[in-house]
Design an enzyme around this catalytic site. Structure first.
Site, PDB file in Angstrom:
ATOM      1  N   ASP A 190       0.777  -1.235   0.000  1.00  0.00           N
ATOM      2  CA  ASP A 190       0.000   0.000   0.000  1.00  0.00           C
ATOM      3  C   ASP A 190       0.812   1.290   0.000  1.00  0.00           C
ATOM      4  OD1 ASP A 190      -1.420  -2.282   0.797  1.00  0.00           O
ATOM      5  OD2 ASP A 190      -2.938  -1.115   1.808  1.00  0.00           O
ATOM      6  N   GLU A 418      -0.460  -9.757  12.001  1.00  0.00           N
ATOM      7  CA  GLU A 418      -0.471  -9.263  10.618  1.00  0.00           C
ATOM      8  C   GLU A 418       0.944  -9.008  10.105  1.00  0.00           C
ATOM      9  OE1 GLU A 418      -2.558  -5.625   8.044  1.00  0.00           O
ATOM     10  OE2 GLU A 418      -2.679  -5.648  10.238  1.00  0.00           O
TER      11      GLU A 418
END
Length: 449
Positions: A190, A418
């Site tokens: 991202d 994560e």
């Protein structure tokens, strides 16, 4: 930890029906329409936080699930491909039911001009390395071929860069002054820093590598499907995208010793806060040196090692040796816990992208990318050549670092996370995250092929 990771990944497989919100160049800005009705059968990264389908995540999920249930992996691929439109686009994030909507960002909608890394093509390539699976699932692979061909052709067309063989991620915002470096969410990485001033002349090394891998897999699949009318086209693509001389001409910098994106880039940018009359502070980006077309060589990390990650370089490559040497540098990507996403020497290392947007792909350790690095190291450690021993030593050390840290963090917190802090190894982001972080199970078993 291994049983927990795999059981939760299998347990995450869900079924949804509904409509996806999709934007289009044909619609006014910030407006979307219902796309569907759709059904989706897929795993998810994290039930409490991300109870929806993610396109490139699911490719990684099935690198593990295929080892246990290849038929399930093909069911999931087929379900995603059932959502393909007439041009070859597939939604990147699929929010269909009330549970998913409650956890999705407000006004989240998909853009029909934006892609995602072709992880399903990578996954099919891995399945086809197993002759027993090819024999047992040949009919299913052939039935999947037309839609994968449509997806591949769309990717090639919409991600075309300004030079022959170059590739460009679409969807970057070239007008924002709120971000230190405009994001490239379609790439899956991202906030990984790219050219500071996005425009039509930039091109990206990771997208070029994805197309090189995809063309090779699609040629193999076309031959399996006996698609004689398309084989000449995909053969030509395979030669084009795997041409290492062209890759070097487009992306290699002799002065910076690496593969880099190219674009309109300034070395001097910062997020600056200015006090407003009402006492509040307004943050915006300031550019202190004129952007010029150049390699984005003040950034080094995951993107820059994609020719290695996707095993595109020959085993005797001098450039591969440079990549492996930089990989092993603790001031670059190497940590006691895994490979960090951006080098400590990079200008954007650990940098906030706005006044509130903490670093995401600018330092943290991501297990999916460490999986690709370990797979590549294992590959090069099995090929006779000058780098065989170095690759084996790096493989053993990196595997030990990744597995030990995930085990320690799981034992101390009870969760797989994560991503992981590159300074302390601590779990960070969302938990439980038994999506691609569960690939540690494949890493533990050296199970890449």
């Amino acid at each position: 930890m291994g049983r927990y990771g795999f059981a939760n990944m299998i347990g995450s497989v869900s079924y949804w029906t509904g409509y996806c919100q999709v934007g289009s160049p044909c619609l006014p800005y910030n407006q979307a329409i219902n796309y569907g009705p759709l059904t989706l059968y897929s795993g998810i990264p994290s039930r409490p936080y991300y109870p929806r389908g993610f396109l490139w995540d699911e490719g990684f999920h099935n690198l593990l699930m295929r080892k246990f249930r290849p038929e399930l992996s093909l069911d999931i691929v087929a379900s995603w491909l059932d959502m393909i439109d007439s041009e070859g686009w597939i939604p990147r994030e699929v929010v269909l039911d009330s549970e998913a909507h409650r956890r999705a960002p407000p006004l989240l909608f998909e853009d029909s001009t934006v892609a995602n890394p072709p992880m399903f093509i990578y996954l099919i390539g891995k399945l086809m390395e197993d002759s027993a699976i090819v024999s047992a699932q040949k009919d299913r692979l052939i039935r999947i071929f037309p839609r994968l061909k449509l997806l591949y052709t769309w990717l090639k067309d919409i991600q075309k860069g300004p030079k022959e063989g170059s590739c460009q991620w679409q969807g970057r915002n070239g007008t924002t002054d709120l971000e230190l470096n405009p994001g490239t969410t379609p790439s899956g990485l991202d906030d990984y820093p790219r050219a500071s001033h996005p425009d039509s002349q930039e091109y990206h090394v990771d997208m070029r590598c994805w197309m090189a891998m995809s063309s090779t897999v699609m040629l193999k699949l076309a031959k399996l499907a006996n698609a004689t009318d398309w084989i000449p086209t995909i053969q030509s693509d395979q030669i084009l995208f795997n041409n290492l001389t062209a890759l070097d001409q487009l992306h290699w910098s002799d002065s910076a010793k690496g593969y880099f994106d190219y674009g309109l880039h300034s070395y001097e940018v910062a997020i600056v806060g200015k006090k407003q009359p009402d006492g509040s502070v307004k943050y915006r980006r300031e550019v202190f040196s004129k952007p010029e077309y150049r390699f984005v060589d003040d950034v080094y990390g995951y993107v820059n090692i994609f020719p290695f990650l996707l095993k595109l370089l020959p085993a005797n490559s001098a450039k591969l040796q440079i990549i492996l040497t930089r990989l092993n540098d603790t001031q670059e990507m190497w940590t006691p816990f895994g490979l960090r996403s951006v080098s400590k020497r990079s200008r954007y290392y650990d940098a906030y992208n706005t006044d509130t947007a903490a670093p995401y792909w600018r330092g943290p350790i991501w297990i999916n990318m460490n999986y690709l690095a370990l797979e590549a190291l294992q590959h090069y450690s099995t090929i006779d050549g000058p780098l065989k021993i170095l690759a084996k030593n790096l493989y053993d050390s990196l595997k030990l670092n990744v597995v030990t840290n995930l085990s320690n963090q799981y034992n101390s917190t009870g969760f797989i996370w994560e991503h992981y802090d590159d300074k302390t190894g601590a779990g960070a982001g969302t938990r439980p995250f038994t999506g691609w972080s569960a690939l540690v199970l494949a890493i533990m078993g050296d199970a890449y092929n």
